[in-house]
Scaffold this motif. Structure first.
Motif, PDB file in Angstrom:
ATOM      1  N   VAL A   6       0.856  -1.178   0.000  1.00 21.83           N
ATOM      2  CA  VAL A   6       0.000   0.000   0.000  1.00 21.83           C
ATOM      3  C   VAL A   6       0.896   1.234   0.000  1.00 21.83           C
ATOM      4  O   VAL A   6       1.782   1.364   0.846  1.00 21.83           O
ATOM      5  CB  VAL A   6      -0.934   0.026   1.228  1.00 21.83           C
ATOM      6  N   ILE A   7       0.688   2.127  -0.973  1.00 19.41           N
ATOM      7  CA  ILE A   7       1.456   3.365  -1.042  1.00 19.41           C
ATOM      8  C   ILE A   7       0.496   4.544  -1.092  1.00 19.41           C
ATOM      9  O   ILE A   7      -0.673   4.401  -1.458  1.00 19.41           O
ATOM     10  CB  ILE A   7       2.395   3.402  -2.277  1.00 19.41           C
ATOM     11  N   VAL A  33       6.776   2.994  -5.947  1.00 14.40           N
ATOM     12  CA  VAL A  33       6.935   1.609  -5.502  1.00 14.40           C
ATOM     13  C   VAL A  33       8.423   1.340  -5.281  1.00 14.40           C
ATOM     14  O   VAL A  33       9.245   1.632  -6.159  1.00 14.40           O
ATOM     15  CB  VAL A  33       6.374   0.630  -6.551  1.00 14.40           C
ATOM     16  N   PRO A  34       8.827   0.825  -4.127  1.00 15.94           N
ATOM     17  CA  PRO A  34      10.247   0.530  -3.886  1.00 15.94           C
ATOM     18  C   PRO A  34      10.806  -0.409  -4.947  1.00 15.94           C
ATOM     19  O   PRO A  34      10.123  -1.339  -5.407  1.00 15.94           O
ATOM     20  CB  PRO A  34      10.244  -0.136  -2.505  1.00 15.94           C
ATOM     21  N   GLY A  35      12.054  -0.169  -5.351  1.00 13.33           N
ATOM     22  CA  GLY A  35      12.654  -0.976  -6.408  1.00 13.33           C
ATOM     23  C   GLY A  35      12.763  -2.441  -6.071  1.00 13.33           C
ATOM     24  O   GLY A  35      12.765  -3.296  -6.955  1.00 13.33           O
ATOM     25  N   ALA A  36      12.847  -2.772  -4.780  1.00 16.32           N
ATOM     26  CA  ALA A  36      12.994  -4.176  -4.382  1.00 16.32           C
ATOM     27  C   ALA A  36      11.671  -4.925  -4.367  1.00 16.32           C
ATOM     28  O   ALA A  36      11.652  -6.148  -4.201  1.00 16.32           O
ATOM     29  CB  ALA A  36      13.641  -4.249  -2.993  1.00 16.32           C
ATOM     30  N   PRO A  56       8.628  -7.014  -5.597  1.00 12.23           N
ATOM     31  CA  PRO A  56       8.482  -7.915  -6.754  1.00 12.23           C
ATOM     32  C   PRO A  56       7.576  -7.329  -7.831  1.00 12.23           C
ATOM     33  O   PRO A  56       6.504  -6.795  -7.532  1.00 12.23           O
ATOM     34  CB  PRO A  56       7.870  -9.175  -6.135  1.00 12.23           C
ATOM     35  N   SER A  57       7.993  -7.439  -9.064  1.00 11.58           N
ATOM     36  CA  SER A  57       7.227  -6.860 -10.162  1.00 11.58           C
ATOM     37  C   SER A  57       5.898  -7.558 -10.381  1.00 11.58           C
ATOM     38  O   SER A  57       5.001  -7.008 -11.024  1.00 11.58           O
ATOM     39  CB  SER A  57       8.050  -6.914 -11.463  1.00 11.58           C
ATOM     40  N   GLY A  58       5.737  -8.749  -9.835  1.00 13.05           N
ATOM     41  CA  GLY A  58       4.468  -9.458  -9.994  1.00 13.05           C
ATOM     42  C   GLY A  58       3.507  -9.243  -8.855  1.00 13.05           C
ATOM     43  O   GLY A  58       2.440  -9.859  -8.826  1.00 13.05           O
ATOM     44  N   GLY A  59       3.858  -8.362  -7.901  1.00 12.90           N
ATOM     45  CA  GLY A  59       2.973  -8.111  -6.773  1.00 12.90           C
ATOM     46  C   GLY A  59       1.851  -7.151  -7.110  1.00 12.90           C
ATOM     47  O   GLY A  59       1.774  -6.609  -8.219  1.00 12.90           O
ATOM     48  N   ILE A  60       0.970  -6.946  -6.146  1.00 10.91           N
ATOM     49  CA  ILE A  60      -0.157  -6.025  -6.305  1.00 10.91           C
ATOM     50  C   ILE A  60       0.110  -4.787  -5.468  1.00 10.91           C
ATOM     51  O   ILE A  60       0.460  -4.880  -4.288  1.00 10.91           O
ATOM     52  CB  ILE A  60      -1.478  -6.679  -5.862  1.00 10.91           C
ATOM     53  N   VAL A  61      -0.053  -3.609  -6.059  1.00 12.49           N
ATOM     54  CA  VAL A  61       0.148  -2.344  -5.368  1.00 12.49           C
ATOM     55  C   VAL A  61      -1.197  -1.646  -5.204  1.00 12.49           C
ATOM     56  O   VAL A  61      -1.909  -1.431  -6.188  1.00 12.49           O
ATOM     57  CB  VAL A  61       1.128  -1.434  -6.137  1.00 12.49           C
TER      58      VAL A  61
END
Length: 302
Positions: free
Chosen positions: A47-48, A54-57, A59-64
């Motif tokens: 959650v941002i 989004v922090p670079g670390a 995972p690109s497959g996560g949900i934001v």
């Protein structure tokens, strides 16, 4: 149909169908998934704040999930400070909770000798900013004025910040309460209002409204009652009729010795369009004569 599940492959940048039965080899002797297999069984979430990165670390497959601007922690109205005074030109109330940029600072004010024109008080915030405007006010000549103000926080207000409210006149009893709200629309949150006043507390039930029909379902209603409390502090206290969906936020009566004044504030969460009526009760032991004024304002949520 095959029983496969999808797993994100960050190397390939796509989701792959896998047979989960082939992953059971990653179960340890204790019957739990070993660490190397755990990422295959959950989807990372974050959650941002709106406008954040989004922090670079991550995972690109996560949900934001993005939290809309206006986002402190005050989802429903919260009383964050109160004070009272007698024969004063101004009153200072210290915040008991921080407000973030985009939150709203509302002020409920009861005065006993304010001018009949309803001159807006001047509000000064020691640290931070939330320019105040009057939402609604109600007046009983020479005895009671109750006012609701609101302002969007444009510079964060820390806990412990002094809010100074300067009045048009310097005599009589004064009570002020601070209310914090987040999640309102980013501009012009005020929707509908209603006012009422009277010269007797002989009847126990008090109402104000109804307002006009709200323009959207998702709103918050605030109500405030200012009243003459007689010569004994604590007299003529108001409570809120919970059967009407109202929740009490604040109640205080001055204690200068005579001609006391009281202020009570409550809120209601709205989930459908319609009119709104404020509900209050005078306790049976205190149902005596005295002037009173009531206001209701509805605020649009984002």
């Amino acid at each position: 149909a095959s029983g496969d599940i999808l797993r994100y492959n960050s190397t390939l940048g796509l989701y792959e169908a896998i047979d989960p039965t082939t992953q059971f080899a990653a179960v340890g002797v204790d019957g739990r998934l070993v660490a190397s297999a755990q990422p295959q069984y959950y989807l990372p979430a974050l959650v941002i704040n709106e406008g954040g990165s989004v922090p670079g670390a991550f995972p690109s497959g996560g949900i934001v999930f993005t939290r809309p601007a206006g986002g402190g922690g005050v989802i429903v109205p919260v009383a964050i400070g109160q004070n009272m005074g007698s024969n004063v030109a101004s009153i200072v109330v210290a915040t008991t909770q921080a407000l973030a940029v985009g939150d709203y600072l509302c002020i409920a004010l009861q005065t006993s000798s304010e001018d009949s024109a309803g001159t807006a008080p001047t509000v000064t915030i020691a640290t931070g900013a939330a320019a105040q405007s009057v939402m609604v006010t109600s007046f009983v000549a020479g005895t009671s004025r109750v006012t609701l103000l609101q302002g969007k926080v444009t510079t964060a207000i820390p806990s412990g910040t002094n809010v100074t409210i300067t009045l048009a006149q310097t005599t009589g009893r004064v009570i002020a309460a601070l209310i914090g709200i987040s999640g309102l629309v980013s501009s012009s949150p005020l929707d509908t209002t209603a006012t009422t006043s009277g010269s007797s507390n002989s009847t126990l039930a008090k109402t104000v409204g109804p307002t006009a029909t709200t323009v959207q379902a998702n709103e918050i209603a605030l109500q405030a009652y200012g009243y003459a409390a007689g010569s004994v502090a604590g007299g003529n206290n108001r409570t809120y009729d919970s059967s009407g969906g109202w929740t009490g936020l604040f109640s205080l009566v001055t204690s200068a010795g005579s001609s006391e004044r009281g202020l009570a504030v409550g809120y209601k969460i709205l989930t459908a369009t319609g009119t709104v009526t404020g509900n209050a009760q005078v306790t049976a032991a205190d149902g005596s004569s005295g002037s009173w004024a009531g206001v209701v304002a509805t605020l649009k949520k984002a």
